[in-house]
Motif scaffolding. Structure first.
Motif, mmCIF file in Angstrom:
data_model
loop_
_atom_site.group_PDB
_atom_site.id
_atom_site.type_symbol
_atom_site.label_atom_id
_atom_site.label_comp_id
_atom_site.label_asym_id
_atom_site.label_seq_id
_atom_site.Cartn_x
_atom_site.Cartn_y
_atom_site.Cartn_z
ATOM 1 N N ASP A 65 31.602 -134.480 -45.928
ATOM 2 C CA ASP A 65 31.747 -133.652 -47.127
ATOM 3 C C ASP A 65 30.383 -133.375 -47.773
ATOM 4 O O ASP A 65 29.864 -134.173 -48.547
ATOM 5 N N LEU A 66 29.837 -132.234 -47.410
ATOM 6 C CA LEU A 66 28.602 -131.739 -48.041
ATOM 7 C C LEU A 66 28.953 -130.467 -48.807
ATOM 8 O O LEU A 66 28.226 -129.481 -48.784
ATOM 9 N N TRP B 43 24.514 -130.557 -50.140
ATOM 10 C CA TRP B 43 24.007 -129.756 -49.034
ATOM 11 C C TRP B 43 22.472 -129.690 -49.062
ATOM 12 O O TRP B 43 21.823 -129.834 -48.033
ATOM 13 N N ASN B 44 21.905 -129.496 -50.241
ATOM 14 C CA ASN B 44 20.447 -129.432 -50.337
ATOM 15 C C ASN B 44 19.791 -130.765 -49.985
ATOM 16 O O ASN B 44 18.671 -130.799 -49.481
ATOM 17 N N THR B 45 20.472 -131.869 -50.250
ATOM 18 C CA THR B 45 19.920 -133.189 -49.974
ATOM 19 C C THR B 45 20.117 -133.609 -48.522
ATOM 20 O O THR B 45 19.196 -134.106 -47.886
ATOM 21 N N TYR B 46 21.308 -133.411 -47.968
ATOM 22 C CA TYR B 46 21.636 -133.938 -46.640
ATOM 23 C C TYR B 46 21.931 -132.850 -45.600
ATOM 24 O O TYR B 46 22.114 -133.172 -44.424
ATOM 25 N N GLY B 47 21.981 -131.602 -46.009
ATOM 26 C CA GLY B 47 22.296 -130.518 -45.084
ATOM 27 C C GLY B 47 21.082 -130.059 -44.295
ATOM 28 O O GLY B 47 20.003 -130.649 -44.366
ATOM 29 N N VAL B 48 21.273 -129.010 -43.529
ATOM 30 C CA VAL B 48 20.210 -128.434 -42.701
ATOM 31 C C VAL B 48 20.013 -126.996 -43.177
ATOM 32 O O VAL B 48 20.769 -126.115 -42.839
ATOM 33 N N HIS C 154 32.210 -125.583 -42.162
ATOM 34 C CA HIS C 154 32.908 -124.546 -42.921
ATOM 35 C C HIS C 154 32.275 -124.400 -44.301
ATOM 36 O O HIS C 154 32.144 -125.394 -45.023
ATOM 37 N N PRO C 155 31.888 -123.174 -44.684
ATOM 38 C CA PRO C 155 31.308 -122.982 -46.016
ATOM 39 C C PRO C 155 32.347 -123.240 -47.104
ATOM 40 O O PRO C 155 33.542 -123.016 -46.901
ATOM 41 N N GLY D 90 28.159 -125.292 -50.327
ATOM 42 C CA GLY D 90 27.864 -126.326 -49.348
ATOM 43 C C GLY D 90 28.744 -126.117 -48.133
ATOM 44 O O GLY D 90 29.250 -125.017 -47.894
ATOM 45 N N TYR D 91 28.916 -127.187 -47.355
ATOM 46 C CA TYR D 91 29.714 -127.118 -46.140
ATOM 47 C C TYR D 91 30.510 -128.396 -45.956
ATOM 48 O O TYR D 91 30.102 -129.462 -46.415
ATOM 49 N N ILE D 92 31.641 -128.269 -45.282
ATOM 50 C CA ILE D 92 32.418 -129.405 -44.816
ATOM 51 C C ILE D 92 32.413 -129.348 -43.299
ATOM 52 O O ILE D 92 32.692 -128.296 -42.709
#
Length: 173
Positions: free
Chosen positions: A33-34, A40-45, A160-161, A166-168
């Motif tokens: 769960d991002l 998302w900004n911390t752990y996403g790509v 999935h946006p 963010g994304y899941i």
């Protein structure tokens, strides 16, 4: 950008008539769960070629360090590789792509691929198979996974946006 399109075309052509078997790794629950912009900004790509590993399994260190896993979150069979790349099916660039970290040749939860930052290919430390994770849907490009009539690719997952920017990530398309 034309180099990226050429790489995607080559990956599609390399799969040939027999295709790529991306189901050698068992189906396991995946849920990361991002969903909000801060996570998302911390752990996403967030940039092309950026990648991270998500592993939540007993006996393994939690990855990424400091990620606050919730009870419902799961990271598949061997963990999840999240990479920003180009969707080889839609040719949309700058999208998060997700794969199981387990090498489909080795079929072990503890034999995990890692990304070579120079080539953006995932590499197995045991069989040395290489997989195109940035533009080729996890298809094999070298090593035992790319040999023979039936090729072995990484199991794909889906990002999935969300409405919170963010994304899941999960196992369902």
């Amino acid at each position: 950008m034309s180099l990226i399109l050429a790489a995607a075309a080559m990956a599609a052509a390399a799969s040939g008539c027999h295709g790529v078997d991306d189901s050698r790794i068992p189906r396991m629950p995946v849920y990361i769960d991002l969903s909000d912009q801060g996570m998302w900004n911390t752990y996403g790509v967030t940039a092309f070629g950026a990648f991270d590993y998500f592993v939540r399994q007993s006996g393994s260190p939690l990855l990424p360090p400091g990620y606050p896993y919730k009870d419902a979150e799961a990271t598949g069979y061997g963990g999840v590789l999240l990479v920003n790349g180009m969707d080889p099916f839609t040719l949309e660039a700058g999208v998060p792509l997700a794969y199981d970290l387990s090498c489909p040749v080795e079929k072990s939860r503890t034999v995990r691929v890692s990304v070579d930052p120079e080539t953006l290919e995932a590499v197995c430390p045991i069989c040395t198979s290489r997989y195109n994770v940035a533009t080729g849907a996890g298809a094999p490009v070298a090593g035992p996974a790319a040999q023979g009539e039936r090729k072995y690719g990484l199991r794909r997952y889906y990002a999935h946006p969300t409405s919170l920017n963010g994304y899941i990530v999960n196992e369902y398309q």
